[in-house]
Write a protein that holds these residues in place. Structure first.
Motif, PDB file in Angstrom:
ATOM      1  N   CYS A 124       0.831  -1.210   0.000  1.00  0.00           N
ATOM      2  CA  CYS A 124       0.000   0.000   0.000  1.00  0.00           C
ATOM      3  C   CYS A 124       0.863   1.257   0.000  1.00  0.00           C
ATOM      4  CB  CYS A 124      -0.925  -0.021   1.210  1.00  0.00           C
ATOM      5  SG  CYS A 124      -1.920   1.466   1.426  1.00  0.00           S
ATOM      6  N   LEU A 125       1.882   1.291   0.844  1.00  0.00           N
ATOM      7  CA  LEU A 125       2.762   2.465   0.889  1.00  0.00           C
ATOM      8  C   LEU A 125       3.588   2.579  -0.391  1.00  0.00           C
ATOM      9  CD1 LEU A 125       4.015   2.239   4.598  1.00  0.00           C
ATOM     10  CD2 LEU A 125       2.150   3.633   3.667  1.00  0.00           C
ATOM     11  N   ALA A 126       3.997   1.440  -0.969  1.00  0.00           N
ATOM     12  CA  ALA A 126       4.791   1.478  -2.200  1.00  0.00           C
ATOM     13  C   ALA A 126       3.987   2.071  -3.349  1.00  0.00           C
ATOM     14  CB  ALA A 126       5.272   0.068  -2.546  1.00  0.00           C
ATOM     15  N   VAL A 127       2.705   1.726  -3.445  1.00  0.00           N
ATOM     16  CA  VAL A 127       1.859   2.274  -4.508  1.00  0.00           C
ATOM     17  C   VAL A 127       1.723   3.788  -4.358  1.00  0.00           C
ATOM     18  CG1 VAL A 127      -0.484   2.314  -5.423  1.00  0.00           C
ATOM     19  CG2 VAL A 127       0.611   0.137  -4.906  1.00  0.00           C
ATOM     20  N   GLN A 128       1.532   4.259  -3.148  1.00  0.00           N
ATOM     21  CA  GLN A 128       1.387   5.697  -2.939  1.00  0.00           C
ATOM     22  C   GLN A 128       2.694   6.435  -3.225  1.00  0.00           C
ATOM     23  OE1 GLN A 128      -0.901   6.833   0.658  1.00  0.00           O
ATOM     24  NE2 GLN A 128      -1.232   4.639   0.982  1.00  0.00           N
ATOM     25  N   LEU A 129       3.837   5.843  -2.868  1.00  0.00           N
ATOM     26  CA  LEU A 129       5.117   6.473  -3.176  1.00  0.00           C
ATOM     27  C   LEU A 129       5.377   6.484  -4.673  1.00  0.00           C
ATOM     28  CD1 LEU A 129       7.283   4.947  -0.303  1.00  0.00           C
ATOM     29  CD2 LEU A 129       6.639   7.350  -0.554  1.00  0.00           C
ATOM     30  N   ALA A 130       5.025   5.401  -5.357  1.00  0.00           N
ATOM     31  CA  ALA A 130       5.204   5.359  -6.809  1.00  0.00           C
ATOM     32  C   ALA A 130       4.322   6.397  -7.501  1.00  0.00           C
ATOM     33  CB  ALA A 130       4.880   3.957  -7.332  1.00  0.00           C
ATOM     34  N   GLU A 131       3.131   6.660  -6.951  1.00  0.00           N
ATOM     35  CA  GLU A 131       2.254   7.678  -7.522  1.00  0.00           C
ATOM     36  C   GLU A 131       2.902   9.063  -7.465  1.00  0.00           C
ATOM     37  OE1 GLU A 131      -1.301   9.222  -9.222  1.00  0.00           O
ATOM     38  OE2 GLU A 131      -0.447   7.191  -9.091  1.00  0.00           O
ATOM     39  N   HIS A 132       3.710   9.304  -6.415  1.00  0.00           N
ATOM     40  CA  HIS A 132       4.402  10.592  -6.275  1.00  0.00           C
ATOM     41  C   HIS A 132       5.840  10.526  -6.796  1.00  0.00           C
ATOM     42  CE1 HIS A 132       1.148  10.838  -3.256  1.00  0.00           C
ATOM     43  NE2 HIS A 132       1.137  12.125  -3.577  1.00  0.00           N
ATOM     44  N   ASN A 133       6.203   9.430  -7.491  1.00  0.00           N
ATOM     45  CA  ASN A 133       7.542   9.258  -8.065  1.00  0.00           C
ATOM     46  C   ASN A 133       8.630   9.346  -6.995  1.00  0.00           C
ATOM     47  OD1 ASN A 133       9.334   8.767 -10.162  1.00  0.00           O
ATOM     48  ND2 ASN A 133       9.554  10.934 -10.706  1.00  0.00           N
ATOM     49  N   ARG A 134       8.375   8.683  -5.848  1.00  0.00           N
ATOM     50  CA  ARG A 134       9.338   8.716  -4.743  1.00  0.00           C
ATOM     51  C   ARG A 134       9.776   7.325  -4.324  1.00  0.00           C
ATOM     52  NH1 ARG A 134      12.508  10.218  -3.054  1.00  0.00           N
ATOM     53  NH2 ARG A 134      12.309  10.646  -0.835  1.00  0.00           N
ATOM     54  N   LEU A 135       9.500   6.315  -5.153  1.00  0.00           N
ATOM     55  CA  LEU A 135       9.861   4.941  -4.795  1.00  0.00           C
ATOM     56  C   LEU A 135      11.250   4.627  -5.353  1.00  0.00           C
ATOM     57  CD1 LEU A 135       8.829   2.439  -3.336  1.00  0.00           C
ATOM     58  CD2 LEU A 135       7.876   1.641  -5.503  1.00  0.00           C
ATOM     59  N   ASP A 136      12.289   5.149  -4.688  1.00  0.00           N
ATOM     60  CA  ASP A 136      13.661   4.876  -5.090  1.00  0.00           C
ATOM     61  C   ASP A 136      14.178   3.664  -4.321  1.00  0.00           C
ATOM     62  OD1 ASP A 136      14.088   5.861  -2.531  1.00  0.00           O
ATOM     63  OD2 ASP A 136      14.556   7.872  -3.241  1.00  0.00           O
ATOM     64  N   PRO A 137      15.387   3.176  -4.633  1.00  0.00           N
ATOM     65  CA  PRO A 137      15.907   1.982  -3.939  1.00  0.00           C
ATOM     66  C   PRO A 137      16.021   2.156  -2.432  1.00  0.00           C
ATOM     67  CG  PRO A 137      17.162   2.392  -5.942  1.00  0.00           C
ATOM     68  CD  PRO A 137      16.246   3.562  -5.773  1.00  0.00           C
ATOM     69  N   ALA A 138      16.402   3.339  -1.965  1.00  0.00           N
ATOM     70  CA  ALA A 138      16.517   3.541  -0.516  1.00  0.00           C
ATOM     71  C   ALA A 138      15.142   3.451   0.151  1.00  0.00           C
ATOM     72  CB  ALA A 138      17.162   4.900  -0.232  1.00  0.00           C
ATOM     73  N   MET A 139      14.125   4.031  -0.483  1.00  0.00           N
ATOM     74  CA  MET A 139      12.787   3.959   0.087  1.00  0.00           C
ATOM     75  C   MET A 139      12.243   2.540   0.033  1.00  0.00           C
ATOM     76  SD  MET A 139      10.525   5.856   1.595  1.00  0.00           S
ATOM     77  CE  MET A 139      10.725   7.568   1.111  1.00  0.00           C
ATOM     78  N   GLN A 140      12.584   1.809  -1.046  1.00  0.00           N
ATOM     79  CA  GLN A 140      12.157   0.417  -1.136  1.00  0.00           C
ATOM     80  C   GLN A 140      12.795  -0.422  -0.036  1.00  0.00           C
ATOM     81  OE1 GLN A 140       9.849  -0.894  -3.553  1.00  0.00           O
ATOM     82  NE2 GLN A 140       9.919  -2.489  -1.969  1.00  0.00           N
ATOM     83  N   ALA A 141      14.056  -0.147   0.264  1.00  0.00           N
ATOM     84  CA  ALA A 141      14.716  -0.862   1.358  1.00  0.00           C
ATOM     85  C   ALA A 141      14.062  -0.535   2.697  1.00  0.00           C
ATOM     86  CB  ALA A 141      16.200  -0.504   1.388  1.00  0.00           C
TER      87      ALA A 141
END
Length: 498
Positions: A212-229
């Motif tokens: 759920c959080l990954a989808v919202q971050l991807a919507e704002h183009n903020r799902l980088d490798p550090a955030m994924q970790a």
């Protein structure tokens, strides 16, 4: 040994709970909504009862409550309580045995009615105060499914996903299970679900918090490798293990703080806020305001909320006409039963109103410091203290304070809120209210220095300096009840300023 018949006369005492007494006790401990529902049933059941539609001549003056003098705190304040103009019950206290009280069947009317507002305002509510009725969550998602998918098969899969999503926006079924149930390809179900995750609100149709959080971050183009970790190690974030997160994400402290702050701005349950029902409004039973001479006397004015008092009376003219036309014993017995039931109902309603205002007056008199200065001045109070002053049993006071609310200048509170246990003072000093101590603990922790987080032992030491004799385990219990983490967890949390 011969067995012969014998006649003995014995005398004994027993408490008889008559239907009228049970009715009075039930009404006393019921909330205003339950009382109004009960009265509506009686209006339908009893032909001699009717709703009083007459307009009230004007607002009631209320009952004046003078504060306790400082030198008489802890002493007998019965004289001060009896000086107020309290309405006497027409049929004695509720603790009396009603089976031996004579009732001549006379009609009885309640002096209380309806009208006014709970917030003491004179203006009526406007149309803007009414809650609007919008689309539900599933209706909102269903419209987006119809606008997004043209293929009937994709629409069918989307409708099935909308039907399976829960209130928080989660799905408990896998793509493989749904594809097998619908007889289609897994890839097709996964593709439809991936597009629906970008529906409004973003983050729906996910299986866990990380997705759920990954989808919202991807919507704002903020799902980088550090955030994924960081999303892959939410357990470390829950434990506030800052050093491990720095190592896993490969960032410095400032970047980690920004990442955590960005996660906090996301919605972990996007579906919960969309379909949330408005909080039910609490209608107070007692209204409290300052007296006109409050600055000089410090007195309060209490009155029952007319909105919560059912306004009923006995139709004596209809009863007289029916009694004249009664032709047999059964009709007369029916009329007598309904008349007695109506009289008892009105007496019970007035007794309930009288008891509520009497108990509320004593509570306000005891907790005068709370209404003037705040929760820090809340005094220890138990049912026995109020029961002795109003000359009632503790069980009666307990029933009166259950499900009853009072509107005060400091907000609306349940009457039971003012009954708190006592915590002894140091060196035999004045005892303190447990609620006031809990508020003091919260204030200490909110004002603590991030570089010097207060431990439970330090809180105990400060409270004892203020005259509160409290144990460390009691501080820990109050802190847990306030949902405040321990000093170790707070130190970790404040090390990351997000």
């Amino acid at each position: 040994m011969a067995m012969v018949p014998r006649l003995d006369l014995r005398q004994s005492q027993a408490l008889v709970m008559t239907p009228q007494l049970r009715q009075a006790i039930k009404l006393l401990q019921s909330s205003n909504l339950e009382v109004n529902a009960f009265v509506e049933e009686e209006l339908e059941r009893n032909p001699l009862l009717e709703r009083d539609e007459r307009s009230l001549p004007g607002p009631e003056a209320g009952h004046r409550v003078d504060p306790l003098p400082a030198q008489t705190e802890g002493q007998d304040s019965h004289a001060a309580a009896s000086s107020d103009a309290l309405p006497d019950a027409a049929s004695g206290p509720l603790d009396a045995e009603w089976h031996n009280v004579y009732d001549n069947g006379a009609s009885y009317e309640s002096p209380y009615g309806r009208g006014g507002r709970a917030d003491f305002a004179d203006e009526l509510s406007g149309v803007e105060d009414l809650a609007g009725t919008g689309l539900t969550l599933r209706e909102h998602l269903g419209e987006q499914v119809r606008l997004t998918f043209r293929d009937p098969r994709d629409r069918l899969i989307g409708a099935q996903l909308v039907a399976l999503v829960d209130g928080a926006g989660r799905l408990a079924i896998t793509d493989e299970a749904l594809a097998a149930a619908m007889g289609c390809e897994v890839e097709r179900v996964a593709g439809v679900r991936s597009r629906m995750q970008r529906f409004d609100p973003v983050g729906m149709f996910c299986r866990d918090l990380r997705e759920c959080l990954a989808v919202q971050l991807a919507e704002h183009n903020r799902l980088d490798p550090a955030m994924q970790a960081l999303l892959d190690n939410l357990d470390l974030l829950a434990r506030r293990d800052r050093l491990a997160l720095l190592q896993v994400c490969g960032v410095d402290s400032e970047d980690l703080a920004e990442m955590i702050a960005e996660l906090k701005r996301l919605d972990p349950k996007p579906g919960a806020s969309f379909d949330a029902a408005p909080a039910p409004a609490v209608v107070p039973d007692v209204l409290m305001r300052r007296a006109p001479d409050f600055v000089e006397s410090g007195a309060w004015i209490l009155e029952l909320n007319p909105e919560t008092l059912p306004r009923v009376l006995v139709n004596r003219g209809f009863h007289a006409r029916c009694q004249v036309g009664a032709r047999n014993r059964e009709d007369k017995a029916f009329l007598a039963e309904k008349l007695q039931s109506a009289n008892w109902l009105l007496k019970s309603l007035e007794q309930r109103a009288t008891t509520i205002i009497k108990v509320a007056q004593e509570i306000v008199r005891r907790q005068d410091g709370f209404f003037r200065h705040g929760v820090e001045h809340l005094r220890p109070l138990i049912l026995r203290d109020v029961a002795e002053e109003v000359e009632m049993h503790e069980s009666t006071v307990s029933r009166v304070t259950a499900n009853k609310y009072i509107a005060t200048p400091r907000g609306t509170f349940e009457l039971k809120y003012f009954f708190t246990t006592a915590i002894a003072g140091t060196l035999g000093g004045e005892s303190h209210s447990a609620e006031a101590v809990r508020h003091r603990i919260r204030s200490m922790i909110e004002a603590e220095d991030p570089e010097a987080v207060l431990s439970d032992d330090a809180i105990v030491e400060r409270l004892r300096q203020e005259g509160v004799d409290i144990a460390r385990r009691t501080v820990a219990k109050y802190r847990d009840a306030l949902r405040i983490p321990s000093s170790v967890q707070r130190k970790r949390e404040k090390a990351v300023p997000a």
